[in-house]
Design a protein around this motif. Structure first.
Motif, PDB file in Angstrom:
ATOM      1  N   ALA A 171       0.816  -1.220   0.000  1.00  0.00           N
ATOM      2  CA  ALA A 171       0.000   0.000   0.000  1.00  0.00           C
ATOM      3  C   ALA A 171       0.851   1.273   0.000  1.00  0.00           C
ATOM      4  N   SER A 172       0.252   2.302  -0.539  1.00  0.00           N
ATOM      5  CA  SER A 172       0.914   3.599  -0.632  1.00  0.00           C
ATOM      6  C   SER A 172       1.341   4.118   0.741  1.00  0.00           C
ATOM      7  N   GLY A 173       2.563   4.621   0.786  1.00  0.00           N
ATOM      8  CA  GLY A 173       3.068   5.243   2.016  1.00  0.00           C
ATOM      9  C   GLY A 173       3.672   4.246   2.984  1.00  0.00           C
ATOM     10  N   SER A 216       3.177   3.364  -5.118  1.00  0.00           N
ATOM     11  CA  SER A 216       4.188   4.331  -4.665  1.00  0.00           C
ATOM     12  C   SER A 216       3.694   5.142  -3.476  1.00  0.00           C
ATOM     13  N   LYS A 217       4.636   5.688  -2.755  1.00  0.00           N
ATOM     14  CA  LYS A 217       4.316   6.724  -1.772  1.00  0.00           C
ATOM     15  C   LYS A 217       3.484   7.802  -2.482  1.00  0.00           C
ATOM     16  N   GLY A 218       2.570   8.431  -1.792  1.00  0.00           N
ATOM     17  CA  GLY A 218       1.727   9.457  -2.402  1.00  0.00           C
ATOM     18  C   GLY A 218       2.558  10.548  -3.063  1.00  0.00           C
ATOM     19  N   LEU A 219       2.291  10.794  -4.348  1.00  0.00           N
ATOM     20  CA  LEU A 219       3.070  11.786  -5.098  1.00  0.00           C
ATOM     21  C   LEU A 219       2.300  13.090  -5.229  1.00  0.00           C
ATOM     22  N   ALA A 224       1.155   4.304  -9.458  1.00  0.00           N
ATOM     23  CA  ALA A 224       1.528   5.601  -8.873  1.00  0.00           C
ATOM     24  C   ALA A 224       0.336   6.180  -8.122  1.00  0.00           C
ATOM     25  N   ASN A 225       0.567   6.544  -6.866  1.00  0.00           N
ATOM     26  CA  ASN A 225      -0.493   7.123  -6.020  1.00  0.00           C
ATOM     27  C   ASN A 225      -0.398   8.644  -6.121  1.00  0.00           C
ATOM     28  N   ILE A 226      -1.496   9.292  -6.576  1.00  0.00           N
ATOM     29  CA  ILE A 226      -1.431  10.739  -6.815  1.00  0.00           C
ATOM     30  C   ILE A 226      -2.322  11.541  -5.862  1.00  0.00           C
ATOM     31  N   LEU A 257      -9.845   0.403  -1.345  1.00  0.00           N
ATOM     32  CA  LEU A 257     -10.382   0.810  -0.059  1.00  0.00           C
ATOM     33  C   LEU A 257      -9.873  -0.147   0.994  1.00  0.00           C
ATOM     34  N   VAL A 258      -9.541   0.377   2.180  1.00  0.00           N
ATOM     35  CA  VAL A 258      -9.831   1.729   2.609  1.00  0.00           C
ATOM     36  C   VAL A 258      -8.560   2.514   2.870  1.00  0.00           C
ATOM     37  N   ASN A 259      -8.708   3.836   2.835  1.00  0.00           N
ATOM     38  CA  ASN A 259      -7.662   4.698   3.351  1.00  0.00           C
ATOM     39  C   ASN A 259      -7.814   4.707   4.885  1.00  0.00           C
ATOM     40  N   THR A 260      -7.051   5.505   5.566  1.00  0.00           N
ATOM     41  CA  THR A 260      -7.082   5.480   7.034  1.00  0.00           C
ATOM     42  C   THR A 260      -8.326   6.186   7.600  1.00  0.00           C
ATOM     43  N   TYR A 261      -8.655   5.800   8.833  1.00  0.00           N
ATOM     44  CA  TYR A 261      -9.775   6.424   9.561  1.00  0.00           C
ATOM     45  C   TYR A 261      -9.239   7.601  10.372  1.00  0.00           C
ATOM     46  N   LEU A 276      -5.836   6.503  11.238  1.00  0.00           N
ATOM     47  CA  LEU A 276      -5.638   5.223  11.947  1.00  0.00           C
ATOM     48  C   LEU A 276      -5.564   4.086  10.938  1.00  0.00           C
ATOM     49  N   SER A 277      -4.538   3.251  11.111  1.00  0.00           N
ATOM     50  CA  SER A 277      -4.359   2.089  10.229  1.00  0.00           C
ATOM     51  C   SER A 277      -3.947   0.895  11.086  1.00  0.00           C
ATOM     52  N   GLY A 278      -3.782  -0.252  10.443  1.00  0.00           N
ATOM     53  CA  GLY A 278      -3.330  -1.448  11.156  1.00  0.00           C
ATOM     54  C   GLY A 278      -4.486  -2.354  11.557  1.00  0.00           C
ATOM     55  N   GLY A 309      -5.414  -3.179   7.644  1.00  0.00           N
ATOM     56  CA  GLY A 309      -5.053  -4.068   8.748  1.00  0.00           C
ATOM     57  C   GLY A 309      -4.685  -5.485   8.387  1.00  0.00           C
ATOM     58  N   ILE A 310      -4.339  -5.741   7.152  1.00  0.00           N
ATOM     59  CA  ILE A 310      -3.973  -7.124   6.788  1.00  0.00           C
ATOM     60  C   ILE A 310      -2.615  -7.460   7.394  1.00  0.00           C
ATOM     61  N   ASN A 311      -2.614  -8.574   8.133  1.00  0.00           N
ATOM     62  CA  ASN A 311      -1.487  -8.934   8.968  1.00  0.00           C
ATOM     63  C   ASN A 311      -1.112 -10.406   8.827  1.00  0.00           C
ATOM     64  N   ILE A 314      -1.065  -4.469   1.325  1.00  0.00           N
ATOM     65  CA  ILE A 314      -0.548  -4.555   2.701  1.00  0.00           C
ATOM     66  C   ILE A 314       0.062  -3.206   3.046  1.00  0.00           C
ATOM     67  N   GLY A 315      -0.399  -2.601   4.128  1.00  0.00           N
ATOM     68  CA  GLY A 315       0.109  -1.291   4.515  1.00  0.00           C
ATOM     69  C   GLY A 315       0.992  -1.354   5.745  1.00  0.00           C
ATOM     70  N   THR A 316       0.411  -1.014   6.890  1.00  0.00           N
ATOM     71  CA  THR A 316       1.148  -0.880   8.150  1.00  0.00           C
ATOM     72  C   THR A 316       2.012  -2.100   8.483  1.00  0.00           C
ATOM     73  N   ALA A 317       1.555  -3.289   8.152  1.00  0.00           N
ATOM     74  CA  ALA A 317       2.298  -4.506   8.502  1.00  0.00           C
ATOM     75  C   ALA A 317       3.703  -4.512   7.909  1.00  0.00           C
TER      76      ALA A 317
HETATM   77  C1  LIG Z   1       2.600   5.944   7.358  1.00  0.00           C
HETATM   78  C2  LIG Z   1       1.484   5.849   6.341  1.00  0.00           C
HETATM   79  C3  LIG Z   1       1.537   6.632   5.185  1.00  0.00           C
HETATM   80  C4  LIG Z   1       0.506   6.566   4.240  1.00  0.00           C
HETATM   81  N1  LIG Z   1       0.588   7.326   3.106  1.00  0.00           N
HETATM   82  C5  LIG Z   1      -0.394   7.229   2.161  1.00  0.00           C
HETATM   83  C6  LIG Z   1      -0.307   7.971   0.948  1.00  0.00           C
HETATM   84  O1  LIG Z   1       0.669   8.695   0.696  1.00  0.00           O
HETATM   85  N2  LIG Z   1      -1.336   7.865   0.052  1.00  0.00           N
HETATM   86  C7  LIG Z   1      -2.420   7.049   0.288  1.00  0.00           C
HETATM   87  O2  LIG Z   1      -3.324   6.964  -0.553  1.00  0.00           O
HETATM   88  N3  LIG Z   1      -2.505   6.311   1.416  1.00  0.00           N
HETATM   89  C8  LIG Z   1      -1.527   6.374   2.350  1.00  0.00           C
HETATM   90  N4  LIG Z   1      -1.617   5.615   3.492  1.00  0.00           N
HETATM   91  C9  LIG Z   1      -2.764   4.705   3.686  1.00  0.00           C
HETATM   92  C10 LIG Z   1      -2.394   3.255   3.328  1.00  0.00           C
HETATM   93  O3  LIG Z   1      -1.991   3.147   1.984  1.00  0.00           O
HETATM   94  C11 LIG Z   1      -3.579   2.297   3.618  1.00  0.00           C
HETATM   95  O4  LIG Z   1      -4.679   2.680   2.820  1.00  0.00           O
HETATM   96  C12 LIG Z   1      -4.024   2.299   5.072  1.00  0.00           C
HETATM   97  O5  LIG Z   1      -2.918   2.439   5.929  1.00  0.00           O
HETATM   98  C13 LIG Z   1      -4.816   1.046   5.469  1.00  0.00           C
HETATM   99  O6  LIG Z   1      -4.054  -0.123   5.340  1.00  0.00           O
HETATM  100  P1  LIG Z   1      -3.207  -0.784   6.558  1.00  0.00           P
HETATM  101  O7  LIG Z   1      -4.125  -0.852   7.727  1.00  0.00           O
HETATM  102  O8  LIG Z   1      -2.767  -2.122   6.049  1.00  0.00           O
HETATM  103  O9  LIG Z   1      -2.053   0.137   6.807  1.00  0.00           O
HETATM  104  C14 LIG Z   1      -0.592   5.677   4.464  1.00  0.00           C
HETATM  105  C15 LIG Z   1      -0.628   4.903   5.619  1.00  0.00           C
HETATM  106  C16 LIG Z   1       0.386   4.963   6.557  1.00  0.00           C
HETATM  107  C17 LIG Z   1       0.325   4.090   7.784  1.00  0.00           C
END
Ligand SMILES: Cc1cc2nc3c(=O)[nH]c(=O)nc-3n(C[C@H](O)[C@H](O)[C@H](O)COP(=O)(O)O)c2cc1C
Length: 307
Positions: A21-23, A45-48, A99-101, A191-195, A216-218, A245-247, A265-268
């Motif tokens: 996942a992005s970031g 990619s990290k958000g651009l 690419a995440n924009i 989906l989803v982005n963070t809460y 909030l993520s994880g 939150g996929i772990n 997969i993001g935070t993991a």
């Molecule tokens: C440190 C961090 C940076 C993130 N940066 C971005 C970002 O640049 N663009 C974006 O769309 N989502 C971003 N996210 C959200 C994640 O891509 C993901 O949607 C979200 O964290 C849920 O997944 P997770 O619980 O597995 O982390 C970021 C999340 C974290 C934890």
């Protein structure tokens, strides 16, 4: 019997449905010594942004029970550095790249879409609509149906690449947003982005994050994300890239069963950068055990009436 893990998101074919996942994985090169990049279906990619950003001042991360709150503030090198310095590595190593924009205005999103569509090695665009729309009082595009429709309609006109709209969970009816983006021609939704959350330093009686609130993520958000994935799967026909939150392999399976075509997969990654490869192997094992030969047979296989 061979197992097929490849999936299709619009025109984009992924060799397997497990993305990062992005970031949460930088631009991938940073992770090469700790993860087997060849096992990953796609790197998001990290958000651009158009210009480089240094992000928010610290503190910008808070650990929470079973997750984290972040307010990084889109720190990134900017789209030009991404194209010149990061993309060649991804291409040379055959890493499928999404690419995440991110934009503060529709025009910024349009320019990003145009520039990345002309860049060799970008397989798809994922549009982060959880960004404040500065021309409309800073309300995020992703929580305002009109702004959501307008920004994606305009981006769609600028790119022939697979277009993935990344939905915000911070809305009352996420299906409404999923239908909007499908209606304007997006090829997939993620989906989803963070809460949105908040943490307080009780001794100082002030917010811990300089930004006051964070995302909030994880694992804490997984059941919420699974529920939203299930709801969106019933509302639209375009494929879903599910995350939140996929772990473990088991967590990933939940997303497929409720309707995801691929997962992220993001935070993991911050504590187990090898998880994507483990999940790819685990999915294959699960399919074999259940006499399935294609991951698509798992997508949306939820049985509501089974005893
Ligand atoms: C440190 C961090 C940076 C993130 N940066 C971005 C970002 O640049 N663009 C974006 O769309 N989502 C971003 N996210 C959200 C994640 O891509 C993901 O949607 C979200 O964290 C849920 O997944 P997770 O619980 O597995 O982390 C970021 C999340 C974290 C934890």
């Amino acid at each position: 019997m061979g197992i097929n893990l490849s999936v299709q998101l619009g025109k984009l074919k992924l060799k397997n449905p497990v993305t990062v996942a992005s970031g949460c994985f930088g631009y991938a090169q940073e992770m090469e010594s700790v993860a087997d990049l060849s096992q990953i279906g796609a790197v998001i990619s990290k958000g651009l942004t158009l210009e480089p950003r240094i992000g928010n001042p610290s503190p910008r991360i808070v650990e929470t029970p079973s997750g984290m709150l972040n307010a990084i503030g889109l720190q990134n090198d900017g789209v030009d550095v991404f194209i010149k310095k990061k993309l060649p590595y991804l291409k040379e190593n055959n890493i499928q790249t999404i690419a995440n924009i991110n934009g503060s205005t529709i025009e910024e999103y349009e320019q990003l879409a145009e520039r990345l569509s002309g860049a060799d090695g970008v397989g798809a665009l994922e549009v982060n609509i959880s960004c404040p729309n500065v021309k409309h009082g800073g309300i995020e595009f992703g929580v305002d149906p009109k702004a959501c429709e307008e920004v994606l309609t305009r981006i769609r006109k600028k790119t022939g690449l697979t277009l993935i709209a990344k939905l915000s969970p911070n809305v009352t009816h996420i299906q409404e947003f999923a239908k909007i983006v499908e209606g304007v021609g997006c090829d997939a939704v993620s989906l989803v982005n963070t809460y949105v959350g908040m943490a307080v330093d009780v001794n100082k009686r002030k917010p811990i994050l300089t930004n006051i609130t964070g995302g909030l993520s994880g694992p804490a958000i997984r059941p919420l994300a699974v529920r939203l994935t299930w709801q969106v799967a019933q509302a639209v026909k375009i494929p879903i890239l599910g995350m939140g939150g996929i772990n473990s392999v088991q967590d990933a399976l939940e997303f497929f069963i409720v309707g995801a075509t691929a997962i992220s997969i993001g935070t993991a990654n911050f504590y187990n950068p090898k998880l994507s490869a483990e999940i790819v192997a685990g999915l294959e094992e699960y399919l074999l055990k259940h006499n399935l030969n294609d991951i698509s047979q798992l997508t949306g296989s939820l049985e509501l009436n089974k005893k």
